[in-house]
Design an enzyme around this catalytic site. Structure first.
Site, short mmCIF file in Angstrom:
data_model
loop_
_atom_site.label_atom_id
_atom_site.label_comp_id
_atom_site.label_asym_id
_atom_site.label_seq_id
_atom_site.Cartn_x
_atom_site.Cartn_y
_atom_site.Cartn_z
N PRO A 23 -27.73 24.50 -33.03
CA PRO A 23 -28.68 25.41 -32.40
C PRO A 23 -28.00 26.24 -31.31
O PRO A 23 -27.27 25.71 -30.47
CB PRO A 23 -29.73 24.47 -31.79
CG PRO A 23 -29.01 23.16 -31.62
CD PRO A 23 -28.02 23.09 -32.73
N CYS A 25 -28.90 29.47 -28.63
CA CYS A 25 -29.89 30.39 -28.06
C CYS A 25 -29.43 31.83 -28.22
O CYS A 25 -28.26 32.15 -28.02
CB CYS A 25 -30.12 30.08 -26.59
SG CYS A 25 -31.02 28.54 -26.31
N ALA A 57 -32.87 26.26 -29.36
CA ALA A 57 -33.78 25.52 -28.49
C ALA A 57 -35.07 26.33 -28.36
O ALA A 57 -35.08 27.42 -27.80
CB ALA A 57 -33.14 25.30 -27.12
N TYR A 181 -31.24 19.84 -19.63
CA TYR A 181 -32.64 20.25 -19.72
C TYR A 181 -33.55 19.04 -19.50
O TYR A 181 -33.08 17.94 -19.19
CB TYR A 181 -32.88 20.98 -21.04
CG TYR A 181 -32.02 22.22 -21.16
CD1 TYR A 181 -32.07 23.21 -20.17
CD2 TYR A 181 -31.13 22.40 -22.22
CE1 TYR A 181 -31.26 24.34 -20.24
CE2 TYR A 181 -30.32 23.53 -22.29
CZ TYR A 181 -30.39 24.50 -21.29
OH TYR A 181 -29.58 25.61 -21.36
N ARG A 228 -30.76 15.31 -29.90
CA ARG A 228 -29.47 15.74 -29.35
C ARG A 228 -29.32 15.16 -27.95
O ARG A 228 -30.17 15.33 -27.08
CB ARG A 228 -29.35 17.26 -29.30
CG ARG A 228 -28.08 17.72 -28.56
CD ARG A 228 -27.73 19.17 -28.77
NE ARG A 228 -26.77 19.30 -29.88
CZ ARG A 228 -25.99 20.37 -30.08
NH1 ARG A 228 -26.06 21.41 -29.27
NH2 ARG A 228 -25.15 20.41 -31.09
N GLY A 321 -20.79 25.86 -33.80
CA GLY A 321 -21.56 26.94 -33.20
C GLY A 321 -20.79 28.24 -33.22
O GLY A 321 -21.00 29.11 -34.06
#
Length: 355
Positions: A23, A25, A57, A181, A228, A321
């Site tokens: 993932p 952003c 995300a 986060y 994750r 990524g």
């Protein structure tokens, strides 16, 4: 057949290979809605041979966004906007996954594309960040400590987001408990100084994550579920790979199918030593210690490197990524590199399979 291009079955979902898109952003959304950029961005990886494509995300509530430009899935309009994107990924042979997230004290910040840094003020579209404790990330506004009622609301929000995700066609769900986060903030003693049932001992710091896993499992009992983790805070006194391994084992007992192992992001003073595959040892330790399938990530840039990770038993799948951003056909390139006559080639591209 190489291990990288062998299929992997997670619950009832078969993923055609083990080279996956992490993932990432895009900071390109308005009102949480994915748009044309997200559609082309994600679908191209499926055309490029990825086994699984995970959307960025995606916030479960508006205040859970990292930036005002983040995607969301807190309402039905967003669910419906995701559906054609998911259909495009699946029509190209890849599994569509989504990462469900809340940014916690790192919410309401300027996107990387802005000239400013820090917390976006309320009169410019920002909001008050929320966190387990009223401790600010360096350079950001101080968050408000979540009370018990808001914690209950968050559990319900993750469950509702999971329901919408399945309705949109996503085949895999991932709970984001990494990179500083909200759920990572609850896990780490550097950001969680609570004295109630959500702070102190490890079982308390993991309580919210496990409640969310249970709530998601209740609404999506047959859907593969990942978590994750950041395996370490890379800072003294912080969350580490030993605690990650314990909580990963608990997560498996609560119905998690795979643990996606990354690291860092909690504090600005982290001290990280990077290099090719630098996070793979964390994945190996969690896989062996928690007896759970894992994916590895971190400066993995070639098919040979990914194959070596799997052949060594360090992971069950590999996520990349930046390499996918550099080359959206990374999967096709890796297959050629490993001498695989892989069926991942779209018919429209077969003429390029051989020089």
């Amino acid at each position: 057949m190489s291990q990288l291009f062998s299929p992997l079955t997670v619950r009832t979902v078969e993923v055609r290979n083990r080279l996956w898109v992490a993932p990432m952003c895009q900071y390109s959304s308005q009102d949480g809605l994915p748009g044309d950029w997200h559609h082309v961005h994600l679908a191209q990886f499926a055309s490029g041979g990825a086994g699984l494509v995970m959307a960025e995300a995606t916030a479960v509530v508006p205040e859970g966004r990292i930036t005002p430009e983040d995607t969301g899935i807190w309402n039905d309009e967003q669910r419906d906007a995701w559906a054609p994107i998911v259909a495009s990924i699946r029509s190209r042979g890849a599994v569509a996954a989504i990462q469900l997230a809340h940014a916690g004290r790192k919410a309401s910040t300027f996107s990387p594309f802005a000239t400013e840094r820090g917390t976006v003020p309320g009169d410019r579209g920002g909001w008050q960040p929320l966190a387990p404790s009223a401790l600010a990330f360096d350079g950001y506004d101080r968050p408000v400590e979540l009370d018990l009622a808001r914690i209950d609301d968050l559990v319900a929000a993750f469950a509702a987001a999971a329901e919408r995700s399945v309705a949109a066609g996503f085949e895999v769900l991932e709970i984001h408990a990494a990179h500083g986060y909200l759920l990572h903030e609850f896990l780490s003693p550097l950001s969680n100084t609570r004295t109630d049932a959500y702070g102190g001992p490890l079982e308390n710091r993991a309580r919210l994550l496990l409640r969310i896993i249970d709530a998601v499992r209740a609404v999506a009992p047959g859907t593969p579920l990942f978590v994750r983790f950041s395996a370490t805070d890379w800072a003294d006194g912080g969350w580490d790979v030993a605690e990650t391994t314990v909580v990963a084992g608990w997560a498996r007992e609560h119905g998690v199918d795979l643990v996606d192992v990354s690291s860092g992001g909690l504090v600005a003073h982290q001290s990280i030593t990077t290099g090719p595959g630098y996070q793979v040892p964390f994945a190996r330790e969690v896989r062996r210690g928690a007896a759970v399938p894992v994916s590895a990530v971190g400066e993995i840039t070639t098919g040979a490197q990914a194959e070596e990770i799997l052949a060594a038993g360090d992971a069950d799948a590999v996520m990349a990524g930046r390499e996918w951003l550099r080359d959206p056909h990374f999967g096709l390139r890796a297959a050629t590199e490993l001498g695989e006559d892989a069926a991942i080639w779209p018919p429209q591209y077969v003429r390029a399979r051989r020089h």
